[in-house]
Design an enzyme around this catalytic site. Structure first.
Site, PDB file in Angstrom:
ATOM      1  N   GLU A 151       0.847  -1.196   0.000  1.00  0.00           N
ATOM      2  CA  GLU A 151       0.000   0.000   0.000  1.00  0.00           C
ATOM      3  C   GLU A 151       0.883   1.247   0.000  1.00  0.00           C
ATOM      4  OE1 GLU A 151      -3.741   1.879   2.563  1.00  0.00           O
ATOM      5  OE2 GLU A 151      -2.252   0.642   3.603  1.00  0.00           O
ATOM      6  N   LYS A 205      -9.905   2.000  -2.360  1.00  0.00           N
ATOM      7  CA  LYS A 205     -10.095   1.538  -0.976  1.00  0.00           C
ATOM      8  C   LYS A 205     -11.504   1.870  -0.503  1.00  0.00           C
ATOM      9  CE  LYS A 205      -7.546   1.668   3.429  1.00  0.00           C
ATOM     10  NZ  LYS A 205      -6.331   2.218   4.060  1.00  0.00           N
ATOM     11  N   CYS A 240      -5.720  -2.785   2.880  1.00  0.00           N
ATOM     12  CA  CYS A 240      -5.461  -2.524   4.295  1.00  0.00           C
ATOM     13  C   CYS A 240      -6.713  -2.623   5.161  1.00  0.00           C
ATOM     14  CB  CYS A 240      -4.770  -1.162   4.449  1.00  0.00           C
ATOM     15  SG  CYS A 240      -3.897  -0.966   6.036  1.00  0.00           S
TER      16      CYS A 240
END
Length: 400
Positions: free
Chosen positions: A125, A230, A271
């Site tokens: 990331e 995301k 994440c």
């Protein structure tokens, strides 16, 4: 002396008869009560929380547990030409303020991984910039829509969208001349013949100017198969330990990402997305055989949650899970946990590392998905009569 009149023989005989009748009546009442008990036991309980019968928990009740109905991963198709074993490289890269150096380091690591035989390469990331709200806007790149074939830094994209199915150019809406990070990923994938899950970089939307934390997936021919923005932003405040709000600069994505690649069908999260089991379940429902999470967990939550969440997502969905973190950089404003990891469908750790820069190499045996699902057929045991998972995006696409 005795009180009352003495009982005659006739009266005594009558009393015995009454007792006999009463005894027979009590017997009949007891018999009726026992029958009522048997009827009551056969009658189903009226409560809405009644336990199900054996037949209601059969495989037929699993039909509605996921909507739309689940798709099997392509690796389970006996006629599939996909590889049964996939060599993976997780690139745990150091990240600094020099964007050009970050890109050069990533390119070299991809090349090294390809030389070692990796067919699937995963980056961390935010690998092209420091992980901070101050950095995201200045390092952001404009990335065109997927799918498409990116032909270099000039921003030309070719897609098969004319009437006869031939490719045609669409200049100006591709990577863009300033999208050097993404252009490098596309070039490396094509030149080296590897599938690249490009970690994530800050993306600026050309139409709205909004910023996203975006992962691009390139097939082994360099074609951009999909980009995942995301979905769940990292907004936390743990007093005295860590406080961070991605939403101060970034916007959340609104779609799931599942793509078919040369190594199989991949689902993508970034994440904080790993904390939400519904996302992985929906990707598995679309037939993903591997979930890939580029992530930069920190040194507060990482020790307790990083491995735990990966193993949970893997065993929940009987699929492989790959995570790739930046390495820890002493003195950096944000301290990444590191420990990039590969997990199997039985929640077993296949390979991992510590916090230092390096590459995690491993091989995924796709047959393990079939074995684990056969040994423990969760999909057939789900209770569609009790609960369901609805993939709204997939339902909408199927309606169209």
């Amino acid at each position: 002396p005795m009180r009352g009149a003495p009982m005659t023989a006739a009266a005594f005989a009558a009393s015995l008869g009454l007792l006999a009748v009463s005894h027979r009546g009590c017997g009949r009442l007891a018999s009726r009560l026992r029958g009522l008990d048997r009827v009551t036991a056969r009658r189903p309980p009226s409560s809405s929380f009644a336990p199900p019968s054996a037949s209601s928990s059969s495989s037929s009740s699993s039909a509605g547990a996921r909507r739309p109905a689940p798709l099997a991963p392509p690796c389970l198709d006996e006629n599939s030409s996909l590889p049964s074993k996939v060599k993976v490289a997780l690139l745990q890269l150091p990240v600094g303020e020099d964007k050009s150096l970050n890109i050069a380091n990533a390119r070299a690591a991809i090349e090294d991984a390809a030389r070692e035989g990796a067919a699937l390469v995963v980056l961390p990331e935010m690998w092209n910039c420091p992980y901070s709200n101050d950095s995201f806007p200045s390092y952001a790149e404009i990335i065109g829509p997927a799918p498409g074939r990116w032909t270099g830094g000039g921003g030309t994209r070719t897609t098969k969208n004319d009437e006869d199915g031939d490719e045609k150019s669409a200049p100006g809406d591709g990577i863009g001349s300033d999208a050097e990070s993404v252009a490098m990923l596309s070039d490396s994938a094509e030149r080296l013949g590897v599938v690249v899950v490009g970690g994530s970089v800050p993306e600026r939307c050309a139409d709205t100017g909004a910023l996203y934390n975006t992962c691009c997936v390139f097939d082994s021919d360099g074609c951009l198969l999909g980009k995942h923005r995301k979905t769940h932003l990292f907004d936390v405040d743990i007093p005295g330990e860590i406080s961070f709000k991605e939403s101060d600069t970034l916007s959340p994505g609104a779609e799931l990402t599942v793509v078919d690649t040369a190594v199989g069908r991949l689902g993508v999260g970034i994440c904080f997305d790993v904390r939400f089991p519904e996302l992985a379940m929906a990707c598995a429902n679309r037939g993903a055989q591997i979930m890939v999470y580029p992530g930069a967990f920190n040194t507060v939550t990482g020790p307790l949650h990083w491995e735990l969440l990966q193993r949970a997502r893997a065993v929940d969905n009987q699929m492989f899970v790959l995570t790739c973190s930046p390495s820890r950089v002493p003195g950096a404003g944000y301290q990444a946990w590191g420990h990039s990891t590969a997990v199997g469908p039985w929640a077993e750790i296949i390979a991992t590392t510590d916090e230092k820069p390096g590459t995690v190499h491993c091989e995924l045996d796709m047959e393990q998905i079939r074995v684990r699902r056969r040994n423990m057929p969760l999909e057939k045991q789900r209770r569609g009569d009790v609960y369901e998972l609805r993939d709204l995006g997939a339902l909408e696409k199927r309606r169209l």
